[in-house]
Design a protein around this motif. Structure first.
Motif, PDB file in Angstrom:
ATOM      1  N   ALA A 251       0.635  -1.142   0.040  1.00 17.05           N
ATOM      2  CA  ALA A 251      -0.122  -0.144   0.167  1.00 17.05           C
ATOM      3  C   ALA A 251       0.965   1.288  -0.075  1.00 17.05           C
ATOM      4  CB  ALA A 251      -0.861  -0.049   1.177  1.00 17.05           C
ATOM      5  N   GLN A 252       0.263   2.351  -0.582  1.00 18.19           N
ATOM      6  CA  GLN A 252       0.939   3.486  -0.627  1.00 18.19           C
ATOM      7  C   GLN A 252       1.285   4.422   0.774  1.00 18.19           C
ATOM      8  OE1 GLN A 252      -0.921   6.425  -3.146  1.00 18.19           O
ATOM      9  NE2 GLN A 252       0.330   7.868  -3.254  1.00 18.19           N
ATOM     10  N   THR A 253       2.391   5.155   0.788  1.00 24.73           N
ATOM     11  CA  THR A 253       2.566   5.844   2.027  1.00 24.73           C
ATOM     12  C   THR A 253       3.660   6.812   1.559  1.00 24.73           C
ATOM     13  OG1 THR A 253       4.435   4.245   2.661  1.00 24.73           O
ATOM     14  CG2 THR A 253       2.261   3.935   3.629  1.00 24.73           C
ATOM     15  N   ASP A 254       4.050   7.686   2.387  1.00 23.89           N
ATOM     16  CA  ASP A 254       5.052   8.848   2.341  1.00 23.89           C
ATOM     17  C   ASP A 254       6.224   8.089   2.753  1.00 23.89           C
ATOM     18  OD1 ASP A 254       3.876  10.818   1.337  1.00 23.89           O
ATOM     19  OD2 ASP A 254       3.060  11.603   3.442  1.00 23.89           O
ATOM     20  N   TYR A 255       7.081   7.516   1.716  1.00 28.49           N
ATOM     21  CA  TYR A 255       8.066   6.228   2.040  1.00 28.49           C
ATOM     22  C   TYR A 255       9.276   6.901   2.748  1.00 28.49           C
ATOM     23  CZ  TYR A 255       5.099   4.140  -1.693  1.00 28.49           C
ATOM     24  OH  TYR A 255       4.107   3.793  -2.577  1.00 28.49           O
ATOM     25  N   SER A 256       9.519   7.972   2.106  1.00 31.97           N
ATOM     26  CA  SER A 256      11.117   8.463   2.731  1.00 31.97           C
ATOM     27  C   SER A 256      11.266   9.854   2.454  1.00 31.97           C
ATOM     28  CB  SER A 256      12.121   7.539   1.846  1.00 31.97           C
ATOM     29  OG  SER A 256      13.288   7.774   2.121  1.00 31.97           O
ATOM     30  N   ARG A 257      12.303  10.240   2.991  1.00 35.06           N
ATOM     31  CA  ARG A 257      12.788  11.743   2.702  1.00 35.06           C
ATOM     32  C   ARG A 257      12.997  11.911   1.011  1.00 35.06           C
ATOM     33  NH1 ARG A 257      10.695  14.394   6.739  1.00 35.06           N
ATOM     34  NH2 ARG A 257      11.407  13.657   8.606  1.00 35.06           N
ATOM     35  N   ARG A 258      12.726  12.995   0.711  1.00 32.87           N
ATOM     36  CA  ARG A 258      13.139  12.973  -0.980  1.00 32.87           C
ATOM     37  C   ARG A 258      13.305  14.511  -1.052  1.00 32.87           C
ATOM     38  NH1 ARG A 258       6.716  12.325  -3.175  1.00 32.87           N
ATOM     39  NH2 ARG A 258       5.682  13.103  -1.174  1.00 32.87           N
ATOM     40  N   ASN A 259      13.864  14.744  -2.290  1.00 34.99           N
ATOM     41  CA  ASN A 259      14.148  16.114  -2.713  1.00 34.99           C
ATOM     42  C   ASN A 259      13.158  16.617  -3.714  1.00 34.99           C
ATOM     43  OD1 ASN A 259      16.739  16.294  -1.622  1.00 34.99           O
ATOM     44  ND2 ASN A 259      17.529  15.024  -3.076  1.00 34.99           N
ATOM     45  N   LEU A 260      12.109  17.454  -3.153  1.00 37.42           N
ATOM     46  CA  LEU A 260      11.159  18.068  -4.009  1.00 37.42           C
ATOM     47  C   LEU A 260      11.484  19.178  -4.729  1.00 37.42           C
ATOM     48  CD1 LEU A 260       8.258  17.685  -1.449  1.00 37.42           C
ATOM     49  CD2 LEU A 260       8.854  16.178  -3.157  1.00 37.42           C
ATOM     50  N   SER A 261      10.991  19.223  -5.879  1.00 44.66           N
ATOM     51  CA  SER A 261      11.388  20.312  -6.799  1.00 44.66           C
ATOM     52  C   SER A 261      10.363  20.512  -7.820  1.00 44.66           C
ATOM     53  CB  SER A 261      12.678  20.257  -7.559  1.00 44.66           C
ATOM     54  OG  SER A 261      12.613  19.118  -8.433  1.00 44.66           O
ATOM     55  N   HIS A 262      10.388  21.905  -8.350  1.00 45.52           N
ATOM     56  CA  HIS A 262       9.431  22.328  -9.471  1.00 45.52           C
ATOM     57  C   HIS A 262       7.972  22.280  -8.867  1.00 45.52           C
ATOM     58  CE1 HIS A 262      12.867  21.312 -11.450  1.00 45.52           C
ATOM     59  NE2 HIS A 262      12.851  22.194 -12.501  1.00 45.52           N
ATOM     60  N   LEU A 263       7.622  22.504  -7.658  1.00 45.54           N
ATOM     61  CA  LEU A 263       6.403  22.434  -7.030  1.00 45.54           C
ATOM     62  C   LEU A 263       5.450  23.410  -7.513  1.00 45.54           C
ATOM     63  CD1 LEU A 263       7.148  21.534  -3.455  1.00 45.54           C
ATOM     64  CD2 LEU A 263       6.684  19.865  -5.342  1.00 45.54           C
ATOM     65  N   LEU A 264       4.259  22.904  -7.781  1.00 49.40           N
ATOM     66  CA  LEU A 264       3.256  24.132  -8.307  1.00 49.40           C
ATOM     67  C   LEU A 264       3.122  24.939  -7.206  1.00 49.40           C
ATOM     68  CD1 LEU A 264       1.226  24.401 -10.387  1.00 49.40           C
ATOM     69  CD2 LEU A 264      -0.415  23.126  -9.358  1.00 49.40           C
ATOM     70  N   TYR A 265       3.265  24.851  -5.898  1.00 47.71           N
ATOM     71  CA  TYR A 265       3.282  25.713  -4.764  1.00 47.71           C
ATOM     72  C   TYR A 265       4.062  25.158  -3.684  1.00 47.71           C
ATOM     73  CZ  TYR A 265      -0.615  22.703  -3.134  1.00 47.71           C
ATOM     74  OH  TYR A 265      -1.270  22.000  -2.546  1.00 47.71           O
ATOM     75  N   PRO A 266       4.731  25.941  -2.933  1.00 54.03           N
ATOM     76  CA  PRO A 266       5.728  25.562  -2.022  1.00 54.03           C
ATOM     77  C   PRO A 266       4.984  24.772  -0.717  1.00 54.03           C
ATOM     78  CG  PRO A 266       5.247  27.989  -1.546  1.00 54.03           C
ATOM     79  CD  PRO A 266       4.569  27.707  -2.875  1.00 54.03           C
ATOM     80  N   VAL A 267       5.665  23.625  -0.344  1.00 54.22           N
ATOM     81  CA  VAL A 267       5.051  22.798   0.447  1.00 54.22           C
ATOM     82  C   VAL A 267       6.140  22.204   1.308  1.00 54.22           C
ATOM     83  CG1 VAL A 267       4.019  20.664   1.315  1.00 54.22           C
ATOM     84  CG2 VAL A 267       2.848  22.011  -0.478  1.00 54.22           C
ATOM     85  N   ARG A 268       6.313  22.239   2.603  1.00 55.27           N
ATOM     86  CA  ARG A 268       7.610  21.469   3.213  1.00 55.27           C
ATOM     87  C   ARG A 268       7.304  19.893   3.455  1.00 55.27           C
ATOM     88  NH1 ARG A 268       6.355  25.854   6.201  1.00 55.27           N
ATOM     89  NH2 ARG A 268       7.677  27.914   5.851  1.00 55.27           N
ATOM     90  N   ASP A 269       7.992  19.082   2.907  1.00 55.49           N
ATOM     91  CA  ASP A 269       7.448  17.620   2.948  1.00 55.49           C
ATOM     92  C   ASP A 269       8.603  17.182   4.145  1.00 55.49           C
ATOM     93  OD1 ASP A 269       6.890  15.323   2.435  1.00 55.49           O
ATOM     94  OD2 ASP A 269       8.073  14.679   0.982  1.00 55.49           O
TER      95      ASP A 269
END
Length: 959
Positions: A240-258
């Protein structure tokens, strides 16, 4: 394995919802004109039930034993699991006064009526669900055999139940001895392209008598697990899907701190039957899934990295010894026929590159390179206790021979080499094709929704040229009604095309039907839509365009979903997704969870309060409120931090969206500030209850003050005292304050009158609301005695209405009233809770949750001839049905054992009521097992214990 239980899912359960197509507008309008007063045969017989002897009997029979709400689960990691059972459903007035539980590590010990892990002794309690194990400390891999007996309401002891079992998973990180491995490194980590799907294998010997074997596996994004050439389990798209791990987010539609909490789910399998003496082979195929989703980037670049695998097999032998087989960098890896797999775009499979017998022990893998060790995800490893996705049914195809058009353009146009097929409804899954074509033939399968939109969904199969070949994809799914086949040299036959229904496998546990064909179609369309949007144990907005766990979409459809399906473990899992996504410092909860982008507003993050609350109310799950209390408290504090000096919510995080209601029939005019501040007031009212339940008395007063402050801000900023209306007085502007109990008591009648006037004379009994306000309109009207007007809204066939969509051929619910956008969107299915809660009247009591005590409060209306509903609650089956016989109303109800109900009969205050054929008087109440609670000129309220009851009377004042 860690499954929902031993219910054998039959495709017929879903096919009963499946075939709705084929009703044209003329036929539909004729049926609806015959209308709500005509008796529909669907479910009619169920409203007349056989009545038992009214004397109260006794029963000590116990069945349906569950652990953590599953039957005989494997691989759980709850160290104090909750146990449950049900009492015999056929006995009138049955209850429980005490229980005794035995738990043993060996079935032979349990058979001697001894519990070496736990003997609860005789516990005086009426509770038979959510009973917490309180025995010896449980260890990883331990099997626990248990049984229970009860003493009934008269103190009579019963026999022991049949034994049940549960098995623990891996409880500590040190229990894992395996390495995370992957295929060779990707050269360009930021490439939008993904390499072919990797195949992993190794072999191991079994030289002693095997007692049992377990496998613990996680493959990210998705995996298929094989032993000796056979796939293990019937799950798909696991884990099943989860927030698996730390990741490098980029080019986001609007800023979110993951920066929320991360977790990874593993699965447990009993593989004993798959193994044999001598050498055995294990193989795993890894798909990209959400872990390496690079195809859809409109929300941003959000992939975690290269697919990776961890697998640990424990072999227990008859001589008492054990050994492990684990993933290591010495495993072999190669690529095969799956050239590309992606959730949003589909799969490309070249059958000419298949590797025969690749997972057999004698296969020569000497030319395969070795795998490489790779970093573990940063998320905590946890057992998946949510249900798997599965193929749950099949649909037959009809060949298309002429052009088909949809609201948004051409669906299909016949031309040479292009073949179309229709499955009669929108659904989620894929197709299985059987082909006989020349080698190298490239067959493209395009998936098309009934709107005509394709959303870039296609699978490609390259033929190897043998006899009949069978293909279906592994690591993707689609939302569609039609397919288009391109590239076939010879025409394919319809019987060679099968639609495969795929979704998270939640058991059907409720049903609704009535004398209105339209309402029945709305409910059927809702069920299809809800199931089509469940994937990876996430309630998604749709199965094709976005596939995101939007908070508002999810909590709006939660109550009808709970009435219709067993959603308990899915919502436990999704509540944790929501909690994990919360910013640890700000308290902000993103609009989707697991977080994959997506816009929204305060109502979206409020799912983190509403979903745990619903799980508590409908399932009696106290633990979820304790587990999520701090998350809920921080979310409310975040919303308060987003208010201006007047106490009105004006923003969320910087750069983010702050929507109010959404998807109104015309341009959105209702102020988001009104909607969002009403939600704040409502959440504070819930938090007053929740704080008291979890034992936080110091917080109760604080939430009361916050709720009063938010309500006062709404009234000060938006209430027009001259017109007794709020803001624009339409699009639900008056409904939000009414539904959330914000309107000053002295003004409630006038505000309600404005709502009724607007619906009667402005919208002419049509909705003008969006996803948030639409269900509240029905709730407000019904609670104020206008169920007839609520029914009129639901019965319209002109725009905007559910009936208008159905008349145009809708087989699922649409994203927008006008049909633009997705045609598989469950959020407007929120209204189906009204069918159960208000028309049939099945209501939980939050003070005695899980239907331990319930309300049966039907709202009969003259425009419907009959209504029936049933819901399988933790204690057993609840039924409520009513039918008009001239001016008399017969109400049939069934209350499960160990439950009781307060039954409200509208308009019965002055009437003689018959119960089970006897006049309900003070002399018969005790014999019938009924206690009169209240009587006035408008209603009669009686309290009933478990059993079947028929109440017949002549209602007064029913519209």
């Amino acid at each position: 394995m860690n499954q929902p239980g031993k219910h054998d899912r039959k495709s017929e359960q879903h096919n009963s919802i499946a075939h709705a197509g084929g009703m044209n507008r003329r036929k539909f309008l004729v049926l609806t004109a015959a209308g709500t007063s005509a008796l529909c045969t669907i479910g009619a017989a169920d409203t007349a039930i056989a009545l038992p002897t009214p004397a109260i009997l006794s029963s000590t029979h116990v069945h349906h034993l569950t652990c953590e709400f599953m039957v005989d689960p494997s691989g759980i990691d709850t160290v104090k699991p909750r146990l449950g059972w049900q009492l015999a459903p056929e006995v009138h007035g049955s209850g429980q006064s005490a229980y005794q539980i035995l738990v043993a590590h060996d079935p032979a010990i349990l058979a001697r009526d001894h519990g070496d892990l736990w003997d609860s002794g005789r516990i005086s309690s009426e509770e038979c669900v959510n009973v917490i194990y309180n025995g010896e400390l449980l260890r990883s891999g331990m099997r626990c055999y248990w049984k229970v007996r009860i003493w009934n309401q008269d103190g009579m002891p019963g026999e022991w139940s049949e034994p049940a079992v549960w098995e623990m998973g891996l409880l500590k990180p040190s229990d894992w001895h395996a390495d995370w491995i992957s295929a060779p490194a990707i050269e360009n980590a930021d490439s939008f392209n993904t390499p072919p799907t990797p195949y992993f294998r190794t072999t191991f010997p079994i030289s002693k008598v095997l007692k049992s074997a377990r496998a613990y596996i996680c493959g990210l994004g998705y995996y298929e697990f094989y032993l000796n050439g056979t796939k293990v389990g019937n799950q798909v798209l696991a884990p099943a899907q989860t927030d698996y791990s730390r990741r490098n987010l980029s080019h986001l539609l609007y800023p979110v701190r993951d920066n929320g909490v991360k977790r990874v789910l593993y699965n447990t399998y009993d593989i004993t039957a798959h193994l044999h003496p001598g050498r055995n082979a294990v193989g795993v195929i890894l798909g990209n899934g959400w872990y390496n989703q690079r195809a859809r980037r409109v929300e941003g670049w959000m992939w975690y990295g290269q697919p990776r695998l961890i697998l640990q097999i424990r072999l227990d032998f008859a001589d008492g010894t054990s050994t492990f087989v684990t993933t290591t960098p010495q495993w072999k890896v190669t690529t095969g026929p799956i050239l590309q797999d992606a959730i949003f775009t589909g799969e490309t499979y070249d059958a000419q590159k298949e590797i025969p017998a690749w997972c057999q022990a004698d296969f020569d893998d000497s030319s395969w390179p070795v795998a490489r060790a790779i970093a573990a995800p940063t998320g905590t490893m946890m057992a998946q206790m949510a249900p798997f996705d599965r193929v749950v049914g099949n649909l037959t195809a009809i060949a298309l021979t002429q052009a088909v058009h949809g609201l948004e353009g051409r669906i299909f146009q016949p031309e040479p080499g292009v073949y179309g097929f229709d499955f009669g409804q929108n659904f989620a899954g894929w197709v299985r094709i059987k082909v006989r074509q020349p080698a190298g033939t490239k067959i493209q399968i395009h998936y098309i929704e009934d709107s005509g939109l394709r959303y870039g969904q296609s699978d490609t199969y390259i033929v190897k040229g043998t006899d009949e070949e069978v293909y279906e994809p592994r690591f993707t799914w689609h939302g569609f009604r039609y397919i288009e086949l391109n590239g076939c040299i010879t025409p394919p036959e319809a019987q060679a095309i099968t639609g495969r229904l795929v979704h998270t496998d939640v058991k059907k546990n409720g049903d609704f039907a009535c004398s209105s064909p339209l309402l029945n179609r709305i409910y059927d369309n809702y069920q299809r839509t809800e199931l089509a949007a469940l994937h990876g144990a996430v309630p998604m907005d749709c199965p094709h365009r976005e596939r995101l766990g939007y908070g508002a979409d999810g909590h709006l459809s939660a109550q009808p979903a709970i009435y219709s399906f067993d959603m308990h473990r899915l919502y436990i899992k999704w509540a944790m997704d929501l909690a994990n996504a919360q910013g640890p410092h700000s308290g902000f909860i993103p609009h989707t969870a697991p977080f994959e982008g997506g816009g929204g507003g305060p109502a979206w993050g409020s799912a983190a309060v509403l979903i745990p609350w619903y799980v508590y109310v409908y399932y009696g799950d106290h633990r979820i409120l304790h587990a999520h209390y701090d998350v809920m408290k921080k979310w409310v504090a975040f919303l308060e931090s987003c208010t201006n000096s007047s106490g009105i919510i004006t923003h969320e995080e910087p750069g983010g969206w702050c929507l109010g209601d959404w998807a109104t029939p015309s341009a959105i005019a209702i102020p988001p500030e009104l909607v969002n501040t009403c939600y704040l007031a409502y959440l504070c009212k819930l938090m007053v209850r929740i704080a008291a339940i979890v034992g936080r008395p110091a917080d109760v007063a604080g939430f009361q003050r916050s709720g009063r402050r938010a309500a006062a801000a709404v009234n000060e900023s938006f209430f027009n005292t001259t017109h007794s209306s709020y803001s624009i007085a339409r699009q639900g502007a008056d409904v939000f304050p009414l539904a959330f109990d914000i309107v000053p008591p002295a003004a409630r009648r006038r505000v309600l009158a404005n709502v009724v006037n607007h619906l009667e004379n402005v919208t002419h009994r049509h909705f003008d609301t969006g996803i948030l306000a639409t269900p509240l309109v029905l709730e407000v009207l019904t609670n104020h005695g206008r169920a007839d007007l609520a029914l009129a809204l639901m019965s319209q066939t002109t725009y905007p209405s559910y009936g208008w969509q159905i008349a145009l051929g809708a087989t699922t619910l649409w994203e927008n009233w006008n049909g633009m956008g997705s045609h598989i969107h469950p959020m407007f299915g929120s209204v189906c809770a009204w069918f159960f809660r208000d028309l049939a009247g099945i209501r939980p009591d939050w003070r005695s949750p899980g239907f331990r005590t319930l309300f049966i409060k039907p709202h009969p209306v003259k425009a419907l001839h009959w209504v029936r509903a049933e819901h399988d609650c933790p204690y057993g089956l609840i039924k409520s049905a009513w039918r008009w016989h001239g001016n008399q109303l017969a109400v049939n109800i069934t209350i499960p054992p160990a439950s009781s109900a307060f039954v409200t009969l509208a308009g019965a205050g002055r009437e003689i009521v018959q119960c089970n054929g006897k006049p309900l008087t003070s002399g018969t109440e005790g014999v019938l097992g009924i206690k009169r609670e209240a009587t006035n000129n408008r209603v009669l309220i009686v309290h009933v214990r478990s059993g079947h009851y028929q109440l017949v009377y002549r209602p007064d004042g029913v519209h």
